[in-house]
Design an enzyme around this catalytic site. Sequence first.
Site, PDB file in Angstrom:
ATOM      1  N   LYS A   1       0.829  -1.217   0.000  1.00 49.16           N
ATOM      2  CA  LYS A   1       0.000   0.000   0.000  1.00 49.16           C
ATOM      3  C   LYS A   1       0.859   1.260   0.000  1.00 49.16           C
ATOM      4  CE  LYS A   1      -3.974  -2.371   2.038  1.00 49.16           C
ATOM      5  NZ  LYS A   1      -3.429  -3.737   2.181  1.00 49.16           N
ATOM      6  N   ARG A   2       1.870   1.293  -0.865  1.00 47.89           N
ATOM      7  CA  ARG A   2       2.756   2.440  -0.907  1.00 47.89           C
ATOM      8  C   ARG A   2       2.072   3.635  -1.565  1.00 47.89           C
ATOM      9  NH1 ARG A   2       4.855  -0.127   2.643  1.00 47.89           N
ATOM     10  NH2 ARG A   2       7.060  -0.645   2.729  1.00 47.89           N
TER      11      ARG A   2
END
Lengths: 254, 254
Positions: free
Chosen positions: A41-42
Amino acid sequence: VAIVKPQMAFYEQYGFEGVRVFQETVRYAKMKDLLIIEDAKRNDIESTALAYAMGHLGEVELLNSMRSIYGVDMLTVTPYLGSDGIKPFIKVCEEYNKGIFILTKTSNPSAGELQDLKAGDDKIPLYLHIAKYISKEASRLIGKKGYSPIGAVIGATYPKEARLLRKIMKTSFFLVPGYGKQGATAQDIEPYFNEDGYGALVSSSRAVTFAYLDSESNKYPQLDYLESVREAAIRMRDDILSVMRKSGKIPKGW
Amino acid sequence: VAIVKPQMAFYEQYGFEGVRVFQETVRYAKMKDLLIIEDAKRNDIESTALAYAMGHLGEVELLNSMRSIYGVDMLTVTPYLGSDGIKPFIKVCEEYNKGIFILTKTSNPSAGELQDLKAGDDKIPLYLHIAKYISKEASRLIGKKGYSPIGAVIGATYPKEARLLRKIMKTSFFLVPGYGKQGATAQDIEPYFNEDGYGALVSSSRAVTFAYLDSESNKYPQLDYLESVREAAIRMRDDILSVMRKSGKIPKGW
């Protein structure tokens, strides 16, 4: 099992030693010919987003040569920063033949607090704004089989919404968490697939990884662990295929 | 300089070796008595968010004891997943006396694509929904000086909106990027502070780190680098203090 989805948080929490084990996990999965979705989930913007994208999916310059560092195939990405935060990831997908899944409608209980808010002039839920953005970007990059490397995370517990989202994002793969332990069944999953029987990557984590806790086999967890995982994965595959057969959405050659 | 804000992406892109250097950077900054904001924009839900929070801010169990791994003081966090994604971070802030900054209105060009959408029954911009959530959570946790560990990221280029956000989130620190290279001046920064002269952490990255490229000193970058950083930081501090004096918002004891 064709794809594994390691969760970066559980490695990263142990610092660099944990990240080293993550990199080893990826190497091992590649040896086994598995595709790897890194669930990290960058998100960030511009040069910083590019650093995440190049590190995880692409290559970085090190000692005068370009090197693949994490070398995963796909990465999950968060959209709160708008398109500046997404474009660098798309650029790397294009250049290195990789994929991303943009959080759109997630499976957690509070997902709706933001994602379901009716927003903009057309008063559609926020997640539909994201879906439209994905559809536009995905349509620029279509592969030989008609799919794009720009996918969406759509939780397994929204079959009604999934039917609409499938129409908006025809060329995107959906990464579908929430199967099994979070309550979604094979029946719920059907609308996530396209008519061609493709388009959904249904992910089951706890129901597979911790299957041994649910069964008789917890008497011998160390001996039976692999078998419990194998059984849970086969059961999941068969459940989904049976629903797909009923609905007529059978992938070619299956 | 009281606080440093290392950007995790630029370390993490090099894999575990990069993360090791990040951990060394943190150790060095602590030796110099600096507070550390890790700009990592982490986000996930429940046990996974807790793993990020415990790893970066708290402690994790390793070899039968609890250990601080990254040991930073504050972390930036992304809110797209709703409160499930934020609460585990808040829990760790409470337990370990740490802080977070939740992305609210960011300074990048595309920030408005989502954040400015009028949303919900009251048709207020999405970032105001986040601000109200922060205000509610922050008010539960107020320290001796009247501030909360639950802060907000508000880009430096929105002085008008900042005035309103300051009223909604009275007890939160604002982390204010965008000063300097991204175009915001000391004058723009004034509304981000409370009347007591506190409440804003103005962050300048490129204008300080790359100051040597803008000056005469680029003839001798290696010799003059530290001096160029020092001069840029002092200039920034003096510019902000001068505007604060004019506005009457002078911190006690300055």
